[in-house]
Design a protein around this motif. Structure first.
Motif: not given
Ligand code: G1P
Length: 291
Positions: A212-225, A232-243
């Motif tokens: 994974l690219q490090p940007e996932v950590m920024k997303i995880l910081e505010t990722q809701e349950a 969930q890691l999967t939810d954070a990854m899902a929001s990177m798709i397309g970018d």
């Protein structure tokens, strides 16, 4: 494609291992052996084989034995040396000084949260994640993470290991919404964690390996349950798709789900049969046992 080398791997090992109680009451599940190597040792060996140097363990209370496993066993080594006995079996248990990093996840808030606990050690570079209870057994020199890192050098971006399972098993996993397929690579159009029965977009699951690219950590910081009330890691990854590019890699090898009792026994049997020292014996015994 010019990609940054994958130098670090994160191993989430804080789980309580409730499915293996009472075996895991005092022994971390990651130290349960397949034949004579603990699961976590296979995971670390797989990372080393892929050229990864720094192993980051996200650990939890009461599981300090994992840290000891990767330390020098001074008394054991000194005693064996004094007796003129080999300590070759310990090869691989000692990483280079400074290359085993331990952080704590204080509360079981989910896989995404566990990975986020490693953010400062990972820093601003792409990294790998290995879930040790997904035991991936490849040909020598061609482990799952090595195959993924090789694929990453072609694709860049983010990669997950994709594995086909019977459709009825999809509610237990993260599931891919697959796009175009080319060889071992499948484009990822979407990801859903633990879909309700009958709603999964495919029968391709995320099999416990990630680049994974490090940007996932920024997303995880505010990722809701999400699913199960966990981050969930999967939810954070899902929001990177397309970018960023996102691909699934089909592993050429065998997978054992060592998070389940049946999968763990299968792994032990399969690896025992491959062993030069005990393989023939176990084969005969298994034949007799099943008649
Ligand atoms: C985790 C992940 C899931 C993945 C699975 C692989 O789930 O959240 O996406 O498919 O590992 O084993 P867990 O097994 O922790 O519920």
């Amino acid at each position: 494609m010019a990609t940054k080398k994958i130098r670090k791997a994160v191993f989430p090992v804080a789980g309580m291992g409730t499915r293996f109680l009472p075996a895991t009451k005092a022994v971390p599940k990651e130290l349960l052996p397949v034949v004579d190597r603990p699961l976590i040792q296979y995971a670390v060996d797989e990372a080393l084989e892929a050229g990864i140097e720094t192993m980051i363990f996200v650990n939890g209370r009461g599981k300090g034995a994992i840290e000891d496993h990767f330390d020098m066993a001074f008394e054991l080594e000194a005693t064996q040396a004094a007796r003129g006995k080999s300590v070759a079996a310990l090869e691989g248990t000692r990483l280079k000084p400074g290359n085993a990093v331990f952080v704590r996840q204080q509360e079981p808030l989910g896989l995404g949260h566990a990975i986020w606990c490693a953010r400062d050690i990972v820093g601003d570079e792409p990294f790998a994640i290995i879930l040790p209870d997904e035991f991936m057994h490849g040909a020598p020199g061609k482990g799952c993470m090595k195959q993924m890192v090789d694929a990453y050098e072609q694709t860049g971006g983010n990669l997950i290991c994709a594995l086909e399972v019977p459709m009825e098993q999809t509610p237990s996993y993260g599931v891919l919404d697959p796009g175009a397929q080319s060889g071992a690579l499948t484009e990822v159009k979407g990801l859903v964690e633990k879909p309700a029965a009958g709603t999964a977009p495919s029968n391709l699951i995320i099999a416990g390996r990630y680049v994974l690219q490090p940007e996932v950590m920024k997303i995880l910081e505010t990722q809701e349950a999400g699913a199960g009330g966990e981050i969930q890691l999967t939810d954070a990854m899902a929001s990177m798709i397309g970018d960023q590019p996102f691909h699934g890699v089909t592993f050429d090898g065998q997978r054992f789900d060592c998070g389940s009792k049946a999968g763990y026994i299968e792994a032990n049997l399969a690896l025992a049969l491959e062993r030069e020292d005990i393989g023939a014996h176990i084969r005969e015994f298994a034949k007799k046992l099943v008649g």
